[in-house]
Design an enzyme around this catalytic site. Structure first.
Site, PDB file in Angstrom:
ATOM      1  N   ASP A 163      48.708  25.386  34.781  1.00  0.00           N
ATOM      2  CA  ASP A 163      48.601  26.556  33.916  1.00  0.00           C
ATOM      3  C   ASP A 163      47.316  26.440  33.091  1.00  0.00           C
ATOM      4  O   ASP A 163      46.810  25.335  32.886  1.00  0.00           O
ATOM      5  CB  ASP A 163      49.824  26.598  32.988  1.00  0.00           C
ATOM      6  N   GLU A 164      46.811  27.559  32.596  1.00  0.00           N
ATOM      7  CA  GLU A 164      45.603  27.571  31.747  1.00  0.00           C
ATOM      8  C   GLU A 164      44.461  26.809  32.405  1.00  0.00           C
ATOM      9  O   GLU A 164      43.777  25.998  31.770  1.00  0.00           O
ATOM     10  CB  GLU A 164      45.908  26.953  30.363  1.00  0.00           C
ATOM     11  N   LYS A 217      51.901  35.594  33.519  1.00  0.00           N
ATOM     12  CA  LYS A 217      51.499  34.451  34.325  1.00  0.00           C
ATOM     13  C   LYS A 217      52.525  33.319  34.279  1.00  0.00           C
ATOM     14  O   LYS A 217      52.774  32.675  35.298  1.00  0.00           O
ATOM     15  CB  LYS A 217      50.129  33.940  33.898  1.00  0.00           C
ATOM     16  N   THR A 218      53.113  33.110  33.132  1.00  0.00           N
ATOM     17  CA  THR A 218      54.107  32.051  33.050  1.00  0.00           C
ATOM     18  C   THR A 218      55.297  32.396  33.936  1.00  0.00           C
ATOM     19  O   THR A 218      55.860  31.549  34.630  1.00  0.00           O
ATOM     20  CB  THR A 218      54.589  31.869  31.602  1.00  0.00           C
ATOM     21  N   ARG A 251      47.120  38.896  21.425  1.00  0.00           N
ATOM     22  CA  ARG A 251      48.413  38.297  21.059  1.00  0.00           C
ATOM     23  C   ARG A 251      49.389  39.344  20.569  1.00  0.00           C
ATOM     24  O   ARG A 251      50.590  39.096  20.464  1.00  0.00           O
ATOM     25  CB  ARG A 251      48.260  37.230  19.953  1.00  0.00           C
ATOM     26  N   GLN A 257      39.808  33.824  28.683  1.00  0.00           N
ATOM     27  CA  GLN A 257      40.522  33.125  27.609  1.00  0.00           C
ATOM     28  C   GLN A 257      40.134  31.654  27.536  1.00  0.00           C
ATOM     29  O   GLN A 257      40.877  30.835  26.998  1.00  0.00           O
ATOM     30  CB  GLN A 257      42.031  33.258  27.807  1.00  0.00           C
TER      31      GLN A 257
END
Length: 830
Positions: A221-222, A35-36, A625, A257
């Site tokens: 983002d997020e 995504k980044t 992670r 998340q």
DNA sequence: CCCCAAGCTTTTTTT
DNA sequence: AAGCTTGGGG
């Protein structure tokens, strides 16, 4: 880089997201789905194709570190253009807006940012002033509820109007008074930063339009972790869809998340995106480029137990990979010991380096046991987050001085340092000043100035400060003059580090610590030296940065910002952090520890379905992670609040298909441990000097606690409990063995000798001379062998800064490299 | 006003 | 276990 190059190597949905030409886009991006990359590539693409100018971009990330990384990636693709983009966190962006537009809000540009501890301090004062019983209504809880209200954009008046229950009426009173006080102190708390920015835009449409005209495309983002206030801020920046001037919006996130509900984040924002922005497109990224299939299967299985989620299935084409490794330990010490042994084995047998490994836990308190064991095993590590550097008392004191210098109205800061170090201004004198301030409707800072310059007060039409003894009056005067001198220095543009130095000297803070007999104060000196070198570093990267700028920087650092750069060192260090802090990161090897009901999921979440769902998402974050190897461990007995508790395995463990786990040890010998594991420090259970006897108190407590749980009760008898602990401690110093540190007794005794004190004094007198010579290196040179009071022997690698702020990088025998301010560090040339 | 000792809470997660 | 607040004595 041209548009084609930019799109190179993207998969289909990624490419669709990057090139999407509509106004509103939601990218639902599973963990590790790039995504980044999509976000940065999209910005590059829009700029490379001429759709967007760099200065029209506002990209919001979750942490400063993420912002920095994004800027670096963009610089690689676009070059210098990356510097004119606005990339920051919500909080940093709002600070920037509020500083620029402070007048519209009736604040001074020098406003202070209060952190959580400051808020609670202020709330405590508010409760006292409002005669609200702070036993029933604790400052902490009240501050927390105010924070909730602010995150939901509920104003004091609004809340007061709707409050019906007694508790709410009281809360409304506290909220109103708190907010008035904040304003009087020329300060914003964390939540205000967002809320006030939204209010600013609401009340001053022309200001909102100014930003809207400039920022044509906002990317967040997020997005799943945004709260109502942040949502409204974004809306304000985008404007109404029917307005032709409206901006464009790209948000990226993953509802699975979402782990920040406790601070107001609401998944509603991501779930209702299509409803909020009717012409929006949604693109889902499900291909994972991070983890093995076994890791993903485990994560998918756990998250699938949450109800009402948008089904999503992460997959990878990189193969099954290793099985997960499971381990049941008898105690948290043994769990830690397994982790340490395994890290060694991974290095020896699989070629991993320390920096490839991360150890996660649910709560910060759990890091203790792991740290102890890593120290013993000689494994270098870094704890990210936890008791933050900036939360330490001496650092908070120093920052309070700086805030008092920058913002004379900052009451919380002034109260904190008014008698620190002791200067004879006690409760009584402070009360007199407060009374004077209230009587004349001025801030505490002005009241102090009145005491120091009575003529000045009279000039303003106020009387003298009443109720000060001559002695106290003198102390207040000196304190006021101290602040003025330092203000003067800051006003003429002295770099922050210099102001810090001067403040530590003139206030007597340095003196207080260096002559103290408290062994902890040595570390405090080092921390202050480090603060000074942080400030020096700030001046290097931001040459024009003022003291106020430095304080902003400090106020907005986050835990994740401190994570070591993986490129930096060959071996690096193992990192330890909470699962929350780990969000957004990835590691080749991950240990998820403390997988026990009551720990993870946390006890406080066990009774509430929503909170349990959030814990499960947290578990999902933890598992995803890991890139190659994932360890999950739990301990059958864990000490909390100083007493051991029996634990059962986490429900989340049972949700993982057992076929993907290789249990290295799948059962603890609980009965045996219950009998013998009375002690959690120093491994004394194996050499036990168990005298029993003195354990009566704790035995009684535990017996009653566990009596409902009949199975365990009989396991306790003489020999458990604290008796063994005191026995063991006489012959054994826990922790801090190895790692090159000096045994405690020795460092404590050398502390008592004058040598340390003189080394500080020496440093100071020589540094006066060094102003003449200009280098501030005090006779040290690169390559010199040196000895440090607590870090042992080392070699000087280099210097930074000059004059009083000269900092040396020293590599110690332990392997650690520390940056020490020469002027105060207890460093000796060998 | 300062110091010390005893007692009390603490641990969810954080920008 | 540890840090912080509270209360009494100097």
């Amino acid at each position: 880089m041209d548009a084609d190059q930019i799109l190179n190597g993207l998969n289909e949905p990624q490419r669709a997201a990057v090139t999407y030409g509509g106004d509103y886009l939601l990218v639902v991006a599973g963990a590790g789905s790039g995504k980044t990359r999509v976000l940065t590539t999209r910005i590059s693409y829009l700029i490379a194709t001429g759709v967007l100018l760099p200065r029209e971009v506002l990209a919001i990330t979750f942490t400063n570190k993420a912002a920095k990384e994004m800027r670096e990636r963009l610089a690689k693709m676009l070059g210098a253009a990356a510097h004119s983009m606005w990339i920051s966190t919500f909080h940093s962006a709002c600070v920037r807006i509020l500083r620029a537009e402070h007048e519209a809000l009736g604040m001074r540009s020098t406003f202070t940012i209060y952190d959580q501890a400051d808020s609670q301090r202020m709330m405590k004062q508010v409760l006292a002033e409002e005669n609200i019983d702070s036993k029933t209504y604790t400052p902490k809880a009240m501050a927390f509820r105010v924070s909730d209200l602010k995150n939901e954009m509920i104003q004091p008046e609004e809340f007061a109007a709707s409050a019906t229950s007694k508790d709410d009426v009281i809360l409304a009173r506290a909220y109103t008074a708190y907010q008035n006080r904040l304003r009087a102190a020329n300060a914003f708390d964390f939540d205000d930063l967002i809320m006030q920015a939204v209010l600013l835009f609401r009340r001053h449409p022309q200001i909102a339009e100014k930003y809207r005209r400039r920022l044509r495309h906002v990317l967040v983002d997020e997005y799943q972790d945004t709260n109502v206030a942040q949502y409204q801020l974004v809306r304000a920046l985008i404007g109404e869809d029917r307005d032709p001037l409206h901006g464009k919006l790209t948000v990226v996130g993953d509802a699975d998340q979402s782990i920040y509900a406790f601070r107001g984040a609401t998944m509603r924002n991501i779930q209702d995106f299509e409803h909020d922005f009717p012409r929006a497109a949604t693109i889902v990224l499900e291909q994972n480029y991070r983890s093995t299939q076994n890791i993903l299967s485990a994560a998918n299985a756990v998250i699938s137990h949450n109800e009402g989620r948008r089904a999503k299935n992460l997959w990878t084409d990189s193969g099954a990979g290793e099985l997960l490794t499971g381990y049941v330990a008898d105690s948290e010490r043994e769990e830690a010991s397994f982790v340490a042994d395994e890290i060694d084995a991974l290095r020896d047998r699989c070629g991993y380096r320390y920096k490839d490994v991360a150890v996660f836990y649910r709560t910060n308190a759990q890091s203790r046991a792991i740290e102890d064991m890593l120290v013993r095993a000689g494994i270098p590590y870094r704890v990210v987050g936890g008791t933050k550097f900036y939360d330490r008392k001496e650092i908070k004191d120093a920052l309070a001085y700086l805030h008092a210098i920058v913002n004379p109205d900052d009451a919380v800061a002034i109260r904190r340092i008014i008698n620190e170090p002791r200067r004879g201004i006690g409760d009584k004198a402070e009360g007199a000043l407060t009374a004077h301030a209230r009587r004349w409707q001025i801030s505490l800072g002005v009241a102090i100035a009145d005491a120091a310059h009575p003529d000045l007060a009279l000039g303003e039409g106020r009387g003298a400060v009443e109720g000060l003894t001559p002695r106290a009056a003198k102390a207040v005067t000196e304190f006021g003059q101290l602040l003025e001198e330092l203000r003067e220095q800051a006003a003429v543009g002295a770099p922050p580090a210099e102001v810090i130095e001067a403040m530590l000297e003139k206030s007597g803070y340095l003196q207080m610590l260096s002559t103290s007999h408290d062994p902890q104060d040595e570390g405090r000196l080092e921390n202050l030296a480090q603060l000074s070198s942080v400030a020096a570093e700030f001046s290097l990267s931001t040459p024009d940065g003022t003291l106020a700028d430095f304080l902003d920087d400090v106020a907005l650092v986050s835990d994740t910002d401190q994570i070591p750069d993986p490129q930096a060192a060959a071996e690096g260090e193992v990192v330890l952090m909470t699962v929350h802090t780990a969000k957004g990161l990835e590691f080749p090897v991950v240990f998820v520890t403390g997988m026990e009901d009551g720990i993870f999921p946390h006890l406080r979440a066990m009774e509430n379905l929503d909170e349990m769902a959030e814990e499960r998402r947290l578990a999902y974050v933890a598992l995803t992670r890991a890139r190659q190897r994932l360890y999950i461990t739990w301990a059958a007995s864990r000490s909390q609040w100083g007493a051991p508790h029996e634990q059962i395995s986490s429900r989340f463990l049972q949700e993982i298909p057992q076929a993907v786990i290789d249990w290295r040890r799948d059962e603890a010998d609980v009965a045996r441990r219950s009998l013998f594991d009375g002690d959690r420090w120093g491994g004394s259970s194996s050499w036990g000097r168990r005298t029993g006897g003195s354990a009566a108190g704790s035995y009684g407590r535990r017996a009653s606690k566990w009596s409902d749980d009949g199975d365990f009760a009989p396991a306790f008898g003489a020999g458990t409990g604290r008796g063994s602990r005191s026995g063991a401690s006489s012959g054994f110093v826990p922790g801090k063995l190895g790692g090159g540190s000096v045994p405690r007794e020795q460092s404590a005794s050398s502390k008592a000798q004058p040598s340390f004190v003189t080394s500080v004094t020496d440093g100071r007198s020589q540094s006066t001379a060094s102003v003449d010579t200009g280098d501030g290196r005090l006779g040290f040179a690169v390559g010199d062998a040196v000895a440090h009071k607590s870090f042992g022997q080392g070699t000087i690698l280099g210097f930074e800064g000059s004059g009083k702020s000269t900092v040396a990088s020293v590599k110690f025998a332990s392997g650690a490299t520390k940056r020490l301010m020469l002027r105060v560090a207890p460093l000796e040339k060998l």
